[in-house]
Design a protein around this motif. Structure first.
Motif, PDB file in Angstrom:
ATOM      1  N   SER A 171       0.801   6.847  -5.744  1.00 32.36           N
ATOM      2  CA  SER A 171       1.157   7.848  -6.767  1.00 32.36           C
ATOM      3  C   SER A 171       0.988   7.268  -8.157  1.00 32.36           C
ATOM      4  N   LEU A 172       0.367   8.059  -9.029  1.00 34.14           N
ATOM      5  CA  LEU A 172       0.241   7.688 -10.441  1.00 34.14           C
ATOM      6  C   LEU A 172       1.366   8.365 -11.220  1.00 34.14           C
ATOM      7  N   MET A 173       2.088   7.533 -11.992  1.00 32.17           N
ATOM      8  CA  MET A 173       3.217   8.037 -12.777  1.00 32.17           C
ATOM      9  C   MET A 173       2.951   7.775 -14.261  1.00 32.17           C
ATOM     10  N   ASN A 174       3.564   8.592 -15.126  1.00 31.19           N
ATOM     11  CA  ASN A 174       3.510   8.370 -16.565  1.00 31.19           C
ATOM     12  C   ASN A 174       4.860   8.778 -17.159  1.00 31.19           C
ATOM     13  N   HIS A 175       5.551   7.791 -17.794  1.00 34.22           N
ATOM     14  CA  HIS A 175       6.918   8.016 -18.274  1.00 34.22           C
ATOM     15  C   HIS A 175       7.814   8.508 -17.127  1.00 34.22           C
ATOM     16  N   ASN A 176       7.574   7.894 -15.919  1.00 33.68           N
ATOM     17  CA  ASN A 176       8.346   8.255 -14.720  1.00 33.68           C
ATOM     18  C   ASN A 176       8.132   9.697 -14.276  1.00 33.68           C
ATOM     19  N   LYS A 177       7.115  10.332 -14.797  1.00 34.30           N
ATOM     20  CA  LYS A 177       6.769  11.685 -14.362  1.00 34.30           C
ATOM     21  C   LYS A 177       5.571  11.613 -13.415  1.00 34.30           C
ATOM     22  N   PHE A 178       5.672  12.341 -12.335  1.00 34.09           N
ATOM     23  CA  PHE A 178       4.615  12.352 -11.330  1.00 34.09           C
ATOM     24  C   PHE A 178       3.348  13.007 -11.888  1.00 34.09           C
ATOM     25  N   ILE A 179       2.185  12.328 -11.738  1.00 36.01           N
ATOM     26  CA  ILE A 179       0.901  12.864 -12.190  1.00 36.01           C
ATOM     27  C   ILE A 179       0.049  13.302 -10.998  1.00 36.01           C
ATOM     28  N   LYS A 180      -0.191  12.380 -10.063  1.00 34.47           N
ATOM     29  CA  LYS A 180      -1.029  12.695  -8.917  1.00 34.47           C
ATOM     30  C   LYS A 180      -0.801  11.658  -7.821  1.00 34.47           C
ATOM     31  N   SER A 181      -0.972  12.069  -6.548  1.00 34.80           N
ATOM     32  CA  SER A 181      -0.829  11.128  -5.426  1.00 34.80           C
ATOM     33  C   SER A 181      -1.949  11.340  -4.411  1.00 34.80           C
ATOM     34  N   LYS A 182      -2.257  10.268  -3.684  1.00 30.20           N
ATOM     35  CA  LYS A 182      -3.268  10.307  -2.631  1.00 30.20           C
ATOM     36  C   LYS A 182      -2.774   9.485  -1.449  1.00 30.20           C
ATOM     37  N   LYS A 183      -3.259   9.828  -0.234  1.00 23.96           N
ATOM     38  CA  LYS A 183      -2.778   9.186   0.981  1.00 23.96           C
ATOM     39  C   LYS A 183      -3.927   8.573   1.766  1.00 23.96           C
ATOM     40  N   THR A 184      -3.602   7.471   2.454  1.00 27.90           N
ATOM     41  CA  THR A 184      -4.564   6.876   3.385  1.00 27.90           C
ATOM     42  C   THR A 184      -4.473   7.598   4.723  1.00 27.90           C
ATOM     43  N   ALA A 185      -5.404   7.321   5.599  1.00 24.83           N
ATOM     44  CA  ALA A 185      -5.308   7.806   6.975  1.00 24.83           C
ATOM     45  C   ALA A 185      -4.206   7.039   7.688  1.00 24.83           C
ATOM     46  N   ALA A 186      -3.571   7.656   8.678  1.00 27.42           N
ATOM     47  CA  ALA A 186      -2.493   7.021   9.429  1.00 27.42           C
ATOM     48  C   ALA A 186      -3.078   6.088  10.482  1.00 27.42           C
ATOM     49  N   VAL A 187      -2.478   4.902  10.615  1.00 30.24           N
ATOM     50  CA  VAL A 187      -2.879   3.922  11.630  1.00 30.24           C
ATOM     51  C   VAL A 187      -1.822   3.912  12.717  1.00 30.24           C
ATOM     52  N   LEU A 188      -2.269   3.994  13.963  1.00 30.87           N
ATOM     53  CA  LEU A 188      -1.352   4.160  15.094  1.00 30.87           C
ATOM     54  C   LEU A 188      -0.960   2.825  15.706  1.00 30.87           C
ATOM     55  N   GLY A 189       0.355   2.665  15.931  1.00 28.89           N
ATOM     56  CA  GLY A 189       0.883   1.593  16.762  1.00 28.89           C
ATOM     57  C   GLY A 189       0.703   0.187  16.268  1.00 28.89           C
ATOM     58  N   SER A 190       0.812  -0.083  14.970  1.00 33.96           N
ATOM     59  CA  SER A 190       0.657  -1.452  14.468  1.00 33.96           C
ATOM     60  C   SER A 190       1.622  -1.714  13.327  1.00 33.96           C
ATOM     61  N   SER A 191       2.260  -2.882  13.380  1.00 39.56           N
ATOM     62  CA  SER A 191       3.105  -3.312  12.261  1.00 39.56           C
ATOM     63  C   SER A 191       2.292  -4.072  11.222  1.00 39.56           C
ATOM     64  N   ASN A 192       0.994  -4.263  11.524  1.00 36.27           N
ATOM     65  CA  ASN A 192       0.080  -4.923  10.585  1.00 36.27           C
ATOM     66  C   ASN A 192      -1.171  -4.056  10.400  1.00 36.27           C
ATOM     67  N   PRO A 193      -1.021  -2.850   9.870  1.00 32.41           N
ATOM     68  CA  PRO A 193      -2.163  -1.926   9.775  1.00 32.41           C
ATOM     69  C   PRO A 193      -3.186  -2.368   8.737  1.00 32.41           C
ATOM     70  N   VAL A 194      -4.442  -2.005   9.000  1.00 33.69           N
ATOM     71  CA  VAL A 194      -5.551  -2.277   8.085  1.00 33.69           C
ATOM     72  C   VAL A 194      -6.122  -0.937   7.634  1.00 33.69           C
ATOM     73  N   TYR A 195      -6.319  -0.782   6.315  1.00 28.26           N
ATOM     74  CA  TYR A 195      -6.765   0.507   5.769  1.00 28.26           C
ATOM     75  C   TYR A 195      -8.141   0.421   5.102  1.00 28.26           C
ATOM     76  N   ASN A 196      -8.278  -0.438   4.103  1.00 25.36           N
ATOM     77  CA  ASN A 196      -9.547  -0.538   3.348  1.00 25.36           C
ATOM     78  C   ASN A 196      -9.997   0.811   2.797  1.00 25.36           C
ATOM     79  N   GLU A 197      -9.101   1.491   2.094  1.00 28.10           N
ATOM     80  CA  GLU A 197      -9.417   2.796   1.511  1.00 28.10           C
ATOM     81  C   GLU A 197      -9.282   2.730  -0.008  1.00 28.10           C
TER      82      GLU A 197
END
Length: 417
Positions: free
Chosen positions: A319-345
């Protein structure tokens, strides 16, 4: 009268018979001449007694070349081209400087090939000079490089097998003078089992050429990640980790008969113990010309998942914030079944340079529970002095001081932010 007609008929028949025999003889003679000229054309050119010694020498020289199995290929002038000017044709191995090489037999040995009778060898061609030059990026090692690994991957859909070929490693940086490297290969998220290469003794540039097979379903293939760990064995048989390569499969198109050859630089593993809520690694970059802030979410480690860890889906929200106000957010794909997930996004946000003093980035690691609710596993905020301190502030400042460069760091996750 009948007698006269019979005489005339016999005369005409005799003339016609004579003409037919003549035509037959003429056609046979033409065919014989044609065969004779063809045989003469394809036969080797005869040499005079004066040139007999030279021909024997040239034949022995050609035999010597063939028995030595030289890599050079003879460059030959065919007989039909003997009337052309080949004075400027030279070669690094055999330079021909005679004024008329095609007129004088001393210019080069005559070819012993029957199909090229009368041709002259005027030099040789080195095939090594005509190979495609390899990609310079493969051999360009930047400053601080600790090694580079080459491998290939291929997936067989029918048998659901992932074929991994470990090719080589170059420019290793061992802790001691000698180096005896080997490689462990994991298919994450399974970190309990691995495949291991043979150990190569006393080399910084090991050539492995070994093949490994992982059985993996096509449904989960793109959620898996290859992990290569390069070790060195010292004289006391202790293992020292030299570097690692993390390669997610989700960004590749794996099909039958499509073997991808890939190289990656080794990275140093983070040897610090994980924090209480885990850690996240990401890169920051700012392009002042385009006014664009780029975030590359790489991976996380040591996450404290809930009990349903085998069905856990974990993603990162940026999430990008400005003066603690929300500007925009983006999400990665979900990784299944790992406590050490790899994203590279990679994500990009519009941010004017004048806003960098009041802007900040929040990265939250979230777990999806039973496909409905989400649970916060940890969060980190990077930004200017107004919001952050320590490593988070250093990372932000380094991004500003190195425009257009990706600055990569690990950060500890916190829960109560």
């Amino acid at each position: 009268t009948e007698q006269a007609v019979a005489v005339v008929g016999s005369i005409i028949g005799g003339v016609l018979l004579f003409v037919l025999i003549g035509i037959t003889v003429y056609l046979l003679w033409k065919k014989f001449c044609h065969l004779l000229s063809y045989e003469k054309l394809t036969s080797p050119v005869k040499t005079t007694n004066a040139n007999a010694t030279f021909q024997d020498q040239s034949t022995s020289e050609i035999k010597l070349i063939s028995t030595s199995r030289s890599r050079s290929v003879p460059f030959i002038i065919p007989p039909t081209l003997h009337g052309r000017d080949w004075i400027n044709l030279t070669n690094e191995e055999q330079v021909q400087e005679q004024s008329d090489p095609y007129m004088s037999p001393q210019a080069g040995p005559r070819s012993s090939f029957h199909s090229l009778a009368g041709a002259y060898i005027v030099g040789t061609i080195n095939p090594e000079l005509y190979k495609f030059t390899e990609d310079k990026s493969e051999t360009d090692f930047p400053e601080g490089n600790i090694g580079r690994l080459w491998f290939s991957i291929e997936y067989e859909h029918e048998s659901e097998r992932l074929l991994v070929s470990l090719i080589k490693v170059r420019k290793l940086q061992p802790p001691a003078d000698s180096c005896s490297p080997f490689v462990k290969i994991y298919l994450l998220p399974d970190e309990r089992s691995y495949l291991q290469s043979k150990t190569k003794r006393k080399t910084l540039n090991p050539q492995f050429d070994e093949n490994f097979v992982f059985q993996v379903s096509s449904k989960t293939l793109l959620q898996r990640t290859l992990k290569f760990l390069v070790y060195h064995i010292d004289k006391q048989k202790k293992h020292h980790l030299l570097g690692q390569v993390i390669f997610p499969l989700k960004n590749e198109t794996l099909t039958d008969d499509n073997k991808l050859v890939i190289w990656r630089d080794l990275e140093k593993e983070n040897l610090e113990p994980p924090s209480d809520y885990g850690d996240i690694q990401f890169s920051l970059s700012y392009n002042d010309y385009l006014g664009r802030l780029t975030v590359v979410v790489l991976r996380a480690r040591g996450l404290k998942l809930l009990e349903e860890s085998h069905t856990a889906s974990v993603y990162v929200k940026v999430s990008l914030m400005n003066h603690n106000k929300f500007i925009k957010s983006k999400k990665t794909a979900a990784v299944l079944g790992s406590s050490n997930p790899v994203y590279n996004e990679t994500f990009s946000f519009k941010a004017d340079q004048t806003e960098l003093d009041t802007a900040s980035l929040s990265l939250s690691v979230l777990q999806i529970i039973k496909g409905e609710t989400t649970h916060l596993l940890g969060r980190v905020v990077v930004g200017p002095f107004m919001y952050t301190r320590g490593k988070e502030l250093e990372h932000w400042n380094e991004m500003i001081n190195k425009p257009k460069e990706l600055v990569k760091r690990w950060h500890a996750l916190c829960h109560g932010m």
